[in-house]
Design a protein around this motif. Structure first.
Motif, mmCIF file in Angstrom:
data_model
loop_
_atom_site.group_PDB
_atom_site.id
_atom_site.type_symbol
_atom_site.label_atom_id
_atom_site.label_comp_id
_atom_site.label_asym_id
_atom_site.label_seq_id
_atom_site.Cartn_x
_atom_site.Cartn_y
_atom_site.Cartn_z
ATOM 1 N N UNK A 191 0.820 -1.217 0.000
ATOM 2 C CA UNK A 191 0.000 0.000 0.000
ATOM 3 C C UNK A 191 0.854 1.268 0.000
ATOM 4 N N UNK A 192 1.437 1.575 -1.130
ATOM 5 C CA UNK A 192 2.279 2.768 -1.248
ATOM 6 C C UNK A 192 1.411 4.010 -1.063
ATOM 7 N N UNK A 193 1.995 5.019 -0.425
ATOM 8 C CA UNK A 193 1.258 6.272 -0.249
ATOM 9 C C UNK A 193 1.506 7.166 -1.453
ATOM 10 N N UNK A 194 0.589 8.066 -1.687
ATOM 11 C CA UNK A 194 0.748 8.997 -2.810
ATOM 12 C C UNK A 194 1.955 9.903 -2.610
ATOM 13 N N UNK A 195 2.308 10.169 -1.345
ATOM 14 C CA UNK A 195 3.434 11.061 -1.059
ATOM 15 C C UNK A 195 4.783 10.349 -1.168
ATOM 16 N N UNK A 196 4.761 9.021 -1.199
ATOM 17 C CA UNK A 196 6.009 8.277 -1.283
ATOM 18 C C UNK A 196 6.561 7.873 0.073
ATOM 19 N N UNK A 197 5.951 8.349 1.157
ATOM 20 C CA UNK A 197 6.399 7.948 2.489
ATOM 21 C C UNK A 197 5.778 6.604 2.849
ATOM 22 N N UNK A 198 6.421 5.913 3.789
ATOM 23 C CA UNK A 198 5.931 4.609 4.214
ATOM 24 C C UNK A 198 5.147 4.768 5.517
ATOM 25 N N UNK A 199 3.828 4.639 5.407
ATOM 26 C CA UNK A 199 2.965 4.772 6.569
ATOM 27 C C UNK A 199 2.863 3.472 7.344
ATOM 28 N N UNK A 256 3.243 -2.120 -5.828
ATOM 29 C CA UNK A 256 2.221 -1.122 -5.502
ATOM 30 C C UNK A 256 0.826 -1.669 -5.797
ATOM 31 N N UNK A 257 -0.036 -1.632 -4.784
ATOM 32 C CA UNK A 257 -1.368 -2.184 -4.941
ATOM 33 C C UNK A 257 -2.455 -1.122 -4.854
#
Length: 159
Positions: free
Chosen positions: A61-69, A95-96
């Motif tokens: 679950x990649x974030x749109x910002x590129x950070x790892x939540x 990326x899903x």
């Protein structure tokens, strides 16, 4: 394009959708839904052996910002544990984003223009989980076919 079956797993909080490709890596199809918890990694390992999979794709679950939540960190930890269990079979994070949304839209349209159909809630969620894994895997296969490179990021032993 590399030859060999790929499995995709789309882990969620309660269930893990699983899909497999054909040996030529062209078409993804749903396999099953696994309950999260005790025995889930073992069941995935059994499916890897049963399908003679050359690789396992894990939905990330990649974030749109590129950070790892937090959700992405949980999936990375899951994929790392899976890679340890499956070694030497490679595990890749792909990326899903939007796979569940895409799967639900496809299921809705195939059920007759948005009608829910006869499936109950639990059965429907199980089908959605498998469909999401299928969308994830098909996207990964298409990416590899288009670029000539394995999709996503290798994790664990083979990284």
């Amino acid at each position: 394009m590399r030859h060999g079956v790929r499995l995709a797993v789309d882990p969620g909080k309660a269930r893990i959708g699983v899909a497999a490709s054909d040996p030529d890596g062209m078409l993804a199809t749903p396999v099953e839904t696994i309950r999260c918890g005790d025995g889930d990694l073992q069941r995935i390992a059994e499916l890897v052996l049963e399908y003679r999979a050359r690789e396992v794709i894990v939905g990330y679950p990649a974030s749109l910002s590129g950070t790892e939540g937090p959700a992405a960190r949980e999936i990375r930890a899951f994929a790392t544990g899976l890679a340890r269990k499956l070694a030497p079979v490679p595990v890749r994070l792909v990326d899903e984003r939007l796979t569940t949304v895409t799967a639900e839209e496809q299921l809705r349209s195939s059920a007759g223009h948005g009608k829910r159909g006869a499936r109950g809630g639990r059965e429907r969620r199980s089908v959605v989980d498998q469909a999401a894994a299928t969308v994830l895997l098909q996207n990964a296969l298409d990416t590899e076919s288009r670029t000539g490179h394995p999709p996503g990021e290798a994790v664990g032993e083979g990284a």
